[in-house]
Design an enzyme around this catalytic site. Sequence first.
Site, mmCIF file in Angstrom:
data_model
loop_
_atom_site.group_PDB
_atom_site.id
_atom_site.type_symbol
_atom_site.label_atom_id
_atom_site.label_comp_id
_atom_site.label_asym_id
_atom_site.label_seq_id
_atom_site.Cartn_x
_atom_site.Cartn_y
_atom_site.Cartn_z
ATOM 1 N N GLN A 105 0.949 -1.106 0.002
ATOM 2 C CA GLN A 105 -0.093 0.112 -0.103
ATOM 3 C C GLN A 105 0.787 1.353 0.015
ATOM 4 O OE1 GLN A 105 -3.439 -0.525 2.949
ATOM 5 N NE2 GLN A 105 -1.660 -1.930 3.699
ATOM 6 N N VAL A 107 3.602 4.259 -0.912
ATOM 7 C CA VAL A 107 4.171 4.858 -2.164
ATOM 8 C C VAL A 107 5.514 5.327 -2.536
ATOM 9 C CG1 VAL A 107 1.641 5.586 -2.380
ATOM 10 C CG2 VAL A 107 3.207 6.949 -1.251
ATOM 11 N N HIS A 123 -1.487 1.400 -4.253
ATOM 12 C CA HIS A 123 -1.855 2.813 -4.188
ATOM 13 C C HIS A 123 -1.312 3.828 -5.039
ATOM 14 C CE1 HIS A 123 -4.017 1.823 -0.180
ATOM 15 N NE2 HIS A 123 -4.876 1.414 -1.184
ATOM 16 N N CYS A 152 1.966 19.948 -16.984
ATOM 17 C CA CYS A 152 2.131 19.158 -18.009
ATOM 18 C C CYS A 152 2.731 20.031 -19.251
ATOM 19 C CB CYS A 152 1.263 18.308 -18.372
ATOM 20 S SG CYS A 152 1.465 17.116 -19.741
ATOM 21 N N CYS A 154 1.165 19.762 -21.850
ATOM 22 C CA CYS A 154 0.078 20.242 -22.818
ATOM 23 C C CYS A 154 -0.740 21.584 -21.949
ATOM 24 C CB CYS A 154 -0.982 19.135 -22.627
ATOM 25 S SG CYS A 154 -1.674 18.796 -21.275
ATOM 26 N N GLY A 191 2.828 -4.343 8.952
ATOM 27 C CA GLY A 191 2.842 -2.994 9.142
ATOM 28 C C GLY A 191 1.675 -2.153 8.723
ATOM 29 N N THR A 192 0.613 -2.737 8.772
ATOM 30 C CA THR A 192 -0.757 -2.228 8.061
ATOM 31 C C THR A 192 -1.734 -2.056 9.448
ATOM 32 O OG1 THR A 192 -2.463 -1.889 6.601
ATOM 33 C CG2 THR A 192 -1.499 -4.114 6.890
HETATM 34 P P1 NAD Z 1 -1.464 3.019 8.803
HETATM 35 O O1 NAD Z 1 -0.691 4.448 8.994
HETATM 36 O O2 NAD Z 1 -2.652 3.123 8.916
HETATM 37 O O3 NAD Z 1 -0.801 2.080 9.795
HETATM 38 C C1 NAD Z 1 0.455 1.743 10.216
HETATM 39 C C2 NAD Z 1 0.497 0.499 10.964
HETATM 40 O O4 NAD Z 1 2.049 0.154 11.003
HETATM 41 C C3 NAD Z 1 -0.127 0.465 12.216
HETATM 42 O O5 NAD Z 1 -0.726 -0.770 12.479
HETATM 43 C C4 NAD Z 1 1.352 0.338 13.166
HETATM 44 O O6 NAD Z 1 0.905 -0.307 14.600
HETATM 45 C C5 NAD Z 1 2.281 -0.253 12.360
HETATM 46 N N1 NAD Z 1 3.603 -0.211 12.785
HETATM 47 C C6 NAD Z 1 4.372 1.024 13.170
HETATM 48 N N2 NAD Z 1 5.539 0.875 13.121
HETATM 49 C C7 NAD Z 1 5.851 -0.389 12.671
HETATM 50 C C8 NAD Z 1 7.171 -1.280 12.694
HETATM 51 N N3 NAD Z 1 8.177 -0.715 12.835
HETATM 52 N N4 NAD Z 1 6.978 -2.617 12.277
HETATM 53 C C9 NAD Z 1 5.607 -3.141 11.917
HETATM 54 N N5 NAD Z 1 4.549 -2.361 12.287
HETATM 55 C C10 NAD Z 1 4.760 -1.138 12.597
HETATM 56 O O7 NAD Z 1 -0.774 2.445 7.446
HETATM 57 P P2 NAD Z 1 -1.463 1.775 6.453
HETATM 58 O O8 NAD Z 1 -2.144 0.560 7.030
HETATM 59 O O9 NAD Z 1 -0.421 1.398 5.108
HETATM 60 O O10 NAD Z 1 -2.460 2.763 5.820
HETATM 61 C C11 NAD Z 1 -2.799 2.922 4.606
HETATM 62 C C12 NAD Z 1 -2.129 4.027 3.883
HETATM 63 O O11 NAD Z 1 -1.267 4.706 4.354
HETATM 64 C C13 NAD Z 1 -2.029 3.659 2.503
HETATM 65 O O12 NAD Z 1 -2.762 4.209 1.490
HETATM 66 C C14 NAD Z 1 -0.564 4.130 2.025
HETATM 67 O O13 NAD Z 1 -0.332 4.628 0.802
HETATM 68 C C15 NAD Z 1 -0.550 5.149 2.982
HETATM 69 N N6 NAD Z 1 0.963 5.527 3.541
HETATM 70 C C16 NAD Z 1 1.973 5.357 3.003
HETATM 71 C C17 NAD Z 1 3.365 5.567 3.446
HETATM 72 C C18 NAD Z 1 4.477 5.169 2.592
HETATM 73 O O14 NAD Z 1 4.483 4.997 1.495
HETATM 74 N N7 NAD Z 1 5.646 4.738 3.404
HETATM 75 C C19 NAD Z 1 3.282 6.383 4.402
HETATM 76 C C20 NAD Z 1 1.936 6.655 5.181
HETATM 77 C C21 NAD Z 1 0.923 6.244 4.725
#
Ligand code: NAD
Length: 243
Positions: A105, A107, A123, A152, A154, A191-192
């Site tokens: 998820q 980016v 995403h 762009c 364009c 990590g989500t």
């Molecule tokens: P979220 O922010 O909702 O949740 C983050 C999760 O990571 C939490 O459950 C937290 O407990 C856990 N976490 C924190 N540190 C950790 C670690 N060291 N090891 C393991 N787990 C850990 O993130 P999500 O669920 O990915 O939310 C979805 C949206 O967030 C997506 O649409 C995504 O595009 C976007 N997003 C992306 C980035 C990126 O690309 N790095 C950053 C922030 C948000």
Amino acid sequence: MAAPKISEAHQVKDWLNAAVSVAVLTGAGISAESGIPTFRGDGGLWNNFRAEDLATPEAFARDPKLVWEWYDWRRGLIAAAEPNAGHRALAQLERRSPRFTLITQNVDGLHDRAGSVSVLKLHGDIWTIRCTACERERHDARPRMETLPPRCFCGGLERPGVVWFGEGLPGAVWDEAVSSAREADLFFVIGTSALVHPAAGLVHLAKSEGAKVVEINVAETAVSSTVDLCWRAPAAEALPLLL
Ligand code: NAD
């Protein structure tokens, strides 16, 4: 923070050795140890900003410069970050597994930089820019833009090539993610917070189709009660133990 427990690593390794097909869904938490803020949880971006002000098509229509300033700031943070041991371990697991699908998820592009070859980006990608008029897409790795919002050739307004709240996922990428969740013997959710749909639905799909599901997260999430094993540890500490 509790250190990763060896018994959990052993159990997951056994499942890994027995699995023919492995799928992994990652979220912002895997990049937390690279210094990139997550959206939710401690230090999460949404504690300081409102998603609906910044990551929606409506917000962009209302104030493209404000939205771009936020993305420009995030691009700067990401450009200064390095992939961590968790990203690198997943790249190695891809090389070792007969069938391995990494669905993210995120980016930030850190999985690519860590050496993962095939990454399904649900995403989008913060380094892709798309014209809202002619739809032309281009890769732009400059950490800071000269003029905001960019335009762009364009003359159309360009936008970040990411999926905003309220927008659909790229169809082909989603279809591939669904197939890999269906055929997985072992599915990792790492990590989500598993609150963003439809991405989070992949966990339930994998489970209902018979996969063992392992969660690696520092905190409880919306899918913790569904999975076979909750590994409460930072991803960058847990994942290298599987190699
Ligand atoms: P979220 O922010 O909702 O949740 C983050 C999760 O990571 C939490 O459950 C937290 O407990 C856990 N976490 C924190 N540190 C950790 C670690 N060291 N090891 C393991 N787990 C850990 O993130 P999500 O669920 O990915 O939310 C979805 C949206 O967030 C997506 O649409 C995504 O595009 C976007 N997003 C992306 C980035 C990126 O690309 N790095 C950053 C922030 C948000």
